[in-house]
Structure formats: structure tokens, C-alpha cells
Write a protein that holds these residues in place. Structure first.
Motif, mmCIF file in Angstrom:
data_model
loop_
_atom_site.group_PDB
_atom_site.id
_atom_site.type_symbol
_atom_site.label_atom_id
_atom_site.label_comp_id
_atom_site.label_asym_id
_atom_site.label_seq_id
_atom_site.Cartn_x
_atom_site.Cartn_y
_atom_site.Cartn_z
ATOM 1 N N LEU A 79 24.049 27.668 2.746
ATOM 2 C CA LEU A 79 23.934 27.134 1.393
ATOM 3 C C LEU A 79 25.718 27.005 1.442
ATOM 4 C CD1 LEU A 79 21.685 29.382 -0.776
ATOM 5 C CD2 LEU A 79 21.225 27.334 0.272
ATOM 6 N N ASP A 80 26.268 27.050 0.522
ATOM 7 C CA ASP A 80 27.683 26.404 0.120
ATOM 8 C C ASP A 80 27.930 27.274 -1.534
ATOM 9 O OD1 ASP A 80 30.793 25.409 -0.144
ATOM 10 O OD2 ASP A 80 29.610 23.779 -0.119
ATOM 11 N N LYS A 81 29.322 27.907 -1.548
ATOM 12 C CA LYS A 81 29.266 28.581 -2.708
ATOM 13 C C LYS A 81 30.413 28.058 -3.444
ATOM 14 C CE LYS A 81 29.395 33.335 -1.301
ATOM 15 N NZ LYS A 81 29.853 34.602 -0.647
ATOM 16 N N SER A 82 30.993 26.598 -3.559
ATOM 17 C CA SER A 82 31.569 25.557 -4.087
ATOM 18 C C SER A 82 30.742 24.536 -5.105
ATOM 19 C CB SER A 82 31.773 24.952 -2.968
ATOM 20 O OG SER A 82 31.342 24.533 -2.483
ATOM 21 N N LYS A 83 28.780 24.633 -4.345
ATOM 22 C CA LYS A 83 28.155 24.260 -5.133
ATOM 23 C C LYS A 83 26.600 24.354 -6.226
ATOM 24 C CE LYS A 83 26.882 20.566 -1.267
ATOM 25 N NZ LYS A 83 25.567 20.729 -0.326
ATOM 26 N N GLU A 84 26.367 24.257 -6.891
ATOM 27 C CA GLU A 84 25.991 24.778 -8.323
ATOM 28 C C GLU A 84 24.521 24.131 -7.679
ATOM 29 O OE1 GLU A 84 24.463 25.237 -12.461
ATOM 30 O OE2 GLU A 84 26.245 23.256 -12.101
ATOM 31 N N TYR A 85 23.476 25.670 -7.431
ATOM 32 C CA TYR A 85 21.839 25.466 -7.038
ATOM 33 C C TYR A 85 21.153 25.389 -8.370
ATOM 34 C CZ TYR A 85 23.888 25.605 -2.614
ATOM 35 O OH TYR A 85 24.749 25.100 -1.284
ATOM 36 N N ILE A 86 19.564 24.554 -8.320
ATOM 37 C CA ILE A 86 18.866 25.045 -8.991
ATOM 38 C C ILE A 86 17.830 25.982 -8.519
ATOM 39 C CG2 ILE A 86 17.810 24.083 -10.786
ATOM 40 C CD1 ILE A 86 19.082 21.914 -11.455
ATOM 41 N N ILE A 87 17.222 26.776 -8.828
ATOM 42 C CA ILE A 87 16.178 27.832 -8.265
ATOM 43 C C ILE A 87 14.852 27.630 -9.201
ATOM 44 C CG2 ILE A 87 15.416 29.868 -7.221
ATOM 45 C CD1 ILE A 87 18.724 28.447 -6.017
ATOM 46 N N VAL A 88 14.365 26.909 -7.737
ATOM 47 C CA VAL A 88 12.665 26.242 -8.791
ATOM 48 C C VAL A 88 11.797 27.458 -7.464
ATOM 49 C CG1 VAL A 88 10.781 24.918 -9.127
ATOM 50 C CG2 VAL A 88 13.482 24.505 -9.231
ATOM 51 N N CYS A 89 10.763 27.800 -8.333
ATOM 52 C CA CYS A 89 9.867 28.593 -8.674
ATOM 53 C C CYS A 89 8.133 27.673 -9.097
ATOM 54 C CB CYS A 89 9.508 30.471 -8.346
ATOM 55 S SG CYS A 89 9.453 31.001 -9.484
ATOM 56 N N HIS A 90 7.143 28.899 -8.762
ATOM 57 C CA HIS A 90 5.858 28.602 -10.188
ATOM 58 C C HIS A 90 5.918 28.377 -11.691
ATOM 59 C CE1 HIS A 90 1.709 27.730 -10.781
ATOM 60 N NE2 HIS A 90 1.298 28.486 -11.578
ATOM 61 N N SER A 91 6.435 29.592 -11.197
ATOM 62 C CA SER A 91 6.396 29.725 -13.015
ATOM 63 C C SER A 91 7.704 30.428 -13.812
ATOM 64 C CB SER A 91 5.974 30.988 -13.642
ATOM 65 O OG SER A 91 5.822 32.181 -12.565
ATOM 66 N N GLY A 92 8.722 30.522 -12.755
ATOM 67 C CA GLY A 92 10.477 30.806 -13.138
ATOM 68 C C GLY A 92 10.486 32.316 -12.564
ATOM 69 N N ALA A 93 9.498 33.280 -12.596
ATOM 70 C CA ALA A 93 9.411 34.543 -12.660
ATOM 71 C C ALA A 93 10.704 34.904 -10.700
ATOM 72 C CB ALA A 93 8.202 35.160 -12.045
ATOM 73 N N ARG A 94 10.325 34.784 -9.603
ATOM 74 C CA ARG A 94 10.431 34.918 -8.493
ATOM 75 C C ARG A 94 12.184 33.859 -8.099
ATOM 76 N NH1 ARG A 94 5.503 32.104 -4.687
ATOM 77 N NH2 ARG A 94 5.305 31.250 -6.788
ATOM 78 N N SER A 95 11.936 32.664 -9.151
ATOM 79 C CA SER A 95 13.432 32.311 -9.332
ATOM 80 C C SER A 95 14.646 33.070 -9.220
ATOM 81 C CB SER A 95 13.339 30.793 -9.608
ATOM 82 O OG SER A 95 12.733 30.695 -11.078
ATOM 83 N N GLY A 96 14.216 33.077 -10.790
ATOM 84 C CA GLY A 96 14.445 34.355 -11.253
ATOM 85 C C GLY A 96 15.408 35.709 -10.773
ATOM 86 N N ALA A 97 14.370 36.210 -9.767
ATOM 87 C CA ALA A 97 15.177 37.010 -8.822
ATOM 88 C C ALA A 97 15.594 36.445 -7.283
ATOM 89 C CB ALA A 97 14.315 37.351 -7.978
#
Length: 98
Positions: A53-71
Motif C-alpha cells: 500500500l501507498d501512504k500517499s493514496k486514499e483507500y476505501i475499505i470494504v467488507c460485507h456489512s462495514g464492521a470488519r472494514s471499520g476495524a
């Protein structure tokens, strides 16, 4: 933690914006389809694949319902990454899948 809705992500894609999406679901979940262009890194591998991963980029994190992606979003933020959680996850996704 920053959040974005599935509808907002879909709008960005439809507008032709270049966004970087990381899908942290398990293999069997991604087999049912993922957001086009999303990179699949299962949640258990994030820690070991951060060097991709590149710290200069913005990443959108996705999972099934939003809980794992939040973590994962909080974890990445703690390591200096610019990450945003897609609230509602793929449950809320109404756009195309691949």
C-alpha cells in the motif's frame, strides 16, 4: 474514523474518479462478486501486505456489512494510512460487481 456510503462510492465510480478500494472479505465472499477494480486483501492478511500500500493514496475499505472494514480502517489509520470505511459494506452496494 472517516466513513463513506456505498452510494457515494458508486457515484465516484460513475463519475470516472480514480479510487482505490480494498475488499477485506474472505475468498468465499469475494467469489460472489466484488466492486470492479477493488483489490482483494483478506482481513487476516492486511498486516502482512501493508508494504503493498501507498501512504500517499486514499483507500476505501470494504467488507460485507462495514464492521470488519471499520476495524481495518482504524488499523491502517494507526499505521499512517489514509483510509475510509465504506459503511454498510456490500450489503448496501447496488452498483456493478465483477
Amino acid at each position: 474514523m472517516k466513513q463513506i456510503t456505498a452510494k457515494e462510492v458508486e457515484t465516484l465510480i460513475n463519475e470516472g474518479k480514480k479510487i482505490d478500494i480494498i475488499d477485506v472479505r474472505e475468498d468465499f465472499e469475494v467469489a460472489t462478486g466484488k466492486i470492479p477494480g477493488a483489490v482483494h486483501i483478506p482481513i487476516g492478511y492486511i498486516e502482512f501486505r501493508m508494504d503493498e500500500l501507498d501512504k500517499s493514496k486514499e483507500y476505501i475499505i470494504v467488507c460485507h456489512s462495514g464492521a470488519r472494514s471499520g476495524a481495518v480502517t482504524r488499523f491502517l489509520e494507526g499505521h499512517g494510512f489514509n483510509a475510509t470505511n465504506m459503511s454498510g459494506g456490500m450489503v448496501e452496494w447496488e452498483g456493478e460487481i465483477e
